[in-house]
Design an enzyme around this catalytic site. Sequence first.
Site, mmCIF file in Angstrom:
data_model
loop_
_atom_site.group_PDB
_atom_site.id
_atom_site.type_symbol
_atom_site.label_atom_id
_atom_site.label_comp_id
_atom_site.label_asym_id
_atom_site.label_seq_id
_atom_site.Cartn_x
_atom_site.Cartn_y
_atom_site.Cartn_z
ATOM 1 N N CYS A 113 28.336 -104.189 9.312
ATOM 2 C CA CYS A 113 29.684 -104.595 9.767
ATOM 3 C C CYS A 113 30.692 -104.671 8.625
ATOM 4 O O CYS A 113 31.896 -104.675 8.855
ATOM 5 C CB CYS A 113 29.612 -105.936 10.490
ATOM 6 S SG CYS A 113 28.507 -105.849 11.895
ATOM 7 N N HIS A 280 36.736 -108.201 11.273
ATOM 8 C CA HIS A 280 35.638 -107.528 11.978
ATOM 9 C C HIS A 280 35.486 -108.158 13.364
ATOM 10 O O HIS A 280 35.586 -109.375 13.519
ATOM 11 C CB HIS A 280 34.353 -107.673 11.169
ATOM 12 C CG HIS A 280 33.153 -107.232 11.916
ATOM 13 N ND1 HIS A 280 33.057 -105.982 12.472
ATOM 14 C CD2 HIS A 280 32.000 -107.885 12.231
ATOM 15 C CE1 HIS A 280 31.890 -105.883 13.091
ATOM 16 N NE2 HIS A 280 31.235 -107.020 12.968
ATOM 17 N N ASN A 310 31.576 -105.130 19.860
ATOM 18 C CA ASN A 310 31.361 -104.963 18.424
ATOM 19 C C ASN A 310 30.989 -103.504 18.150
ATOM 20 O O ASN A 310 29.963 -103.027 18.632
ATOM 21 C CB ASN A 310 30.238 -105.912 17.983
ATOM 22 C CG ASN A 310 29.989 -105.877 16.480
ATOM 23 O OD1 ASN A 310 30.523 -105.030 15.765
ATOM 24 N ND2 ASN A 310 29.166 -106.793 16.009
HETATM 25 O O1 UT7 Z 1 28.420 -108.093 13.660
HETATM 26 C C1 UT7 Z 1 27.781 -109.148 12.997
HETATM 27 C C2 UT7 Z 1 26.635 -109.618 13.703
HETATM 28 N N1 UT7 Z 1 26.656 -110.455 14.821
HETATM 29 C C3 UT7 Z 1 27.344 -111.613 14.954
HETATM 30 O O2 UT7 Z 1 28.218 -111.960 14.219
HETATM 31 C C4 UT7 Z 1 26.893 -112.481 16.096
HETATM 32 C C5 UT7 Z 1 27.081 -113.943 15.821
HETATM 33 N N2 UT7 Z 1 26.610 -114.791 16.904
HETATM 34 C C6 UT7 Z 1 27.150 -114.807 18.135
HETATM 35 O O3 UT7 Z 1 28.084 -114.071 18.392
HETATM 36 C C7 UT7 Z 1 26.616 -115.791 19.147
HETATM 37 O O4 UT7 Z 1 25.630 -116.597 18.546
HETATM 38 C C8 UT7 Z 1 26.051 -115.128 20.442
HETATM 39 C C9 UT7 Z 1 27.171 -114.531 21.264
HETATM 40 C C10 UT7 Z 1 25.042 -114.046 20.060
HETATM 41 C C11 UT7 Z 1 25.331 -116.175 21.295
HETATM 42 O O5 UT7 Z 1 26.215 -117.227 21.612
HETATM 43 P P1 UT7 Z 1 25.763 -118.749 21.386
HETATM 44 O O6 UT7 Z 1 26.865 -119.574 21.871
HETATM 45 O O7 UT7 Z 1 25.358 -118.899 19.956
HETATM 46 O O8 UT7 Z 1 24.538 -118.869 22.361
HETATM 47 P P2 UT7 Z 1 23.023 -119.261 22.039
HETATM 48 O O9 UT7 Z 1 22.336 -118.161 21.306
HETATM 49 O O10 UT7 Z 1 22.982 -120.629 21.440
HETATM 50 O O11 UT7 Z 1 22.416 -119.321 23.497
HETATM 51 C C12 UT7 Z 1 22.856 -120.283 24.459
HETATM 52 C C13 UT7 Z 1 22.133 -120.009 25.758
HETATM 53 C C14 UT7 Z 1 20.622 -119.864 25.607
HETATM 54 O O12 UT7 Z 1 20.007 -120.426 26.737
HETATM 55 P P3 UT7 Z 1 19.382 -121.925 26.684
HETATM 56 O O13 UT7 Z 1 18.352 -121.869 25.598
HETATM 57 O O14 UT7 Z 1 20.534 -122.814 26.349
HETATM 58 O O15 UT7 Z 1 18.845 -122.092 28.051
HETATM 59 C C15 UT7 Z 1 20.420 -118.367 25.635
HETATM 60 O O16 UT7 Z 1 19.132 -117.999 26.075
HETATM 61 O O17 UT7 Z 1 22.596 -118.771 26.325
HETATM 62 C C16 UT7 Z 1 21.465 -117.946 26.637
HETATM 63 N N3 UT7 Z 1 21.874 -116.545 26.520
HETATM 64 C C17 UT7 Z 1 22.488 -115.870 27.515
HETATM 65 N N4 UT7 Z 1 22.817 -116.243 28.752
HETATM 66 C C18 UT7 Z 1 23.437 -115.307 29.512
HETATM 67 C C19 UT7 Z 1 21.748 -115.730 25.445
HETATM 68 N N5 UT7 Z 1 22.274 -114.516 25.726
HETATM 69 C C20 UT7 Z 1 22.727 -114.577 27.010
HETATM 70 C C21 UT7 Z 1 23.372 -113.659 27.850
HETATM 71 N N6 UT7 Z 1 23.721 -114.071 29.072
HETATM 72 N N7 UT7 Z 1 23.695 -112.403 27.444
#
Ligand code: UT7
Length: 353
Positions: A113, A280, A310
């Site tokens: 990225c 980014h 992204n």
């Molecule tokens: O380009 C550089 C690289 N990438 C990044 O910069 C990504 C950085 N991180 C993020 O953008 C975020 O962490 C995400 C968008 C990937 C995830 O968002 P979050 O608010 O950090 O969610 P989380 O990983 O803490 O997950 C919260 C909940 C979980 O369920 P439980 O454990 O609370 O029941 C996940 O299993 O959301 C669940 N979850 C989803 N639910 C519906 C994870 N992915 C999904 C999904 N749809 N696609």
Amino acid sequence: MPRSIIVGSGKSIPPICVTNDMLSRVMDTTDAWIQERSGVQTRYYVEKGTSTADLGAQAAAEALANASVDKDEVDLLISATMTPDHYFPGNGGLIQKRLGMKPVASFDIRQQCAGFLYAMQLADAHVRAGLAKTVLVVGHEVHTGFMPYSENSWACLYGQSEKVTEAEWEWNNRFRHLVVLFGDAGAAVVVKATDDERRGVVDSLLRTDGTDFDKLYVPGTGFRHRPYTDPAQFERGDHVPVMDGRHVFKMATTRMIEASQQVLARNGVKPEELKLVLMHQANKRINEYCAKQLGLREEQVLHNIERYGNTTAATIPLLWDEAARAGRIAPGDPILMVAFGAGMNWGATLLRA
Ligand code: UT7
């Protein structure tokens, strides 16, 4: 010493627009979750068979036309991608061939990225050293090759099949936090040497720290394995990136704010003086947080993650291209570019358009 300015840009957006609702056909996700957590509404996918170099070459041709620069004026080509067409060679030569350019010096870089910022630094260094006068910088990605879907999942996603099996649903869910974020795209800029001291790249701060490399990486298909890819890796899903989203989120906000503040401070520029900040596009929440901490006004910060998701090395040149074509960039405007990504690689680049 000559300075480098961006004199033209172009982009290549593939034809298949994929909504969040389409993704919810093949995994347990919703439009509301994706929008709330990341800001993504749609992303574009290539048709099967279209490659990263195809998108890169198309964007590069558009950038050359936009800059009114003949392809034979280019003396350096820099290709940034983490999704090259082949393990080797890199995409530089493939783009050169597709454009029918004469042989040129080229670099194939990754840096994920942060790839575009590393590419700009390389371009600027060559211009300043007098080694190049016209540089074509291409950021391009086809992420759909990473998508873990079976043929049936693909058909279901596109509405050509009724539903996925239970096993496919479970498999796809394993990667849902990752795959919903990404889209395919290419974008390119033409960089030229100028003697105008009021314009050009002012300063770049680039950093790499591999300590946390395994928070965002592809565990399989590499030369730690012999052979470097095999069916067992594929069955384990090791060809799909692993991402600790929360960890990466925290690192991205910390490093992007830090790099921005450092590069601004050492050049005596205040955040409020910037015309635009091109961040980014990994997550709209990351960028809103950074913007707030940096004290930026809403109109200074551009977003297009809603439409494209992204697109890794393509995000910043894509933002540049849209802003330039919308008349939002005038010669001399102070602009900050900032990125964080896998590696971990990050950086901030200050320039006067
Ligand atoms: O380009 C550089 C690289 N990438 C990044 O910069 C990504 C950085 N991180 C993020 O953008 C975020 O962490 C995400 C968008 C990937 C995830 O968002 P979050 O608010 O950090 O969610 P989380 O990983 O803490 O997950 C919260 C909940 C979980 O369920 P439980 O454990 O609370 O029941 C996940 O299993 O959301 C669940 N979850 C989803 N639910 C519906 C994870 N992915 C999904 C999904 N749809 N696609």
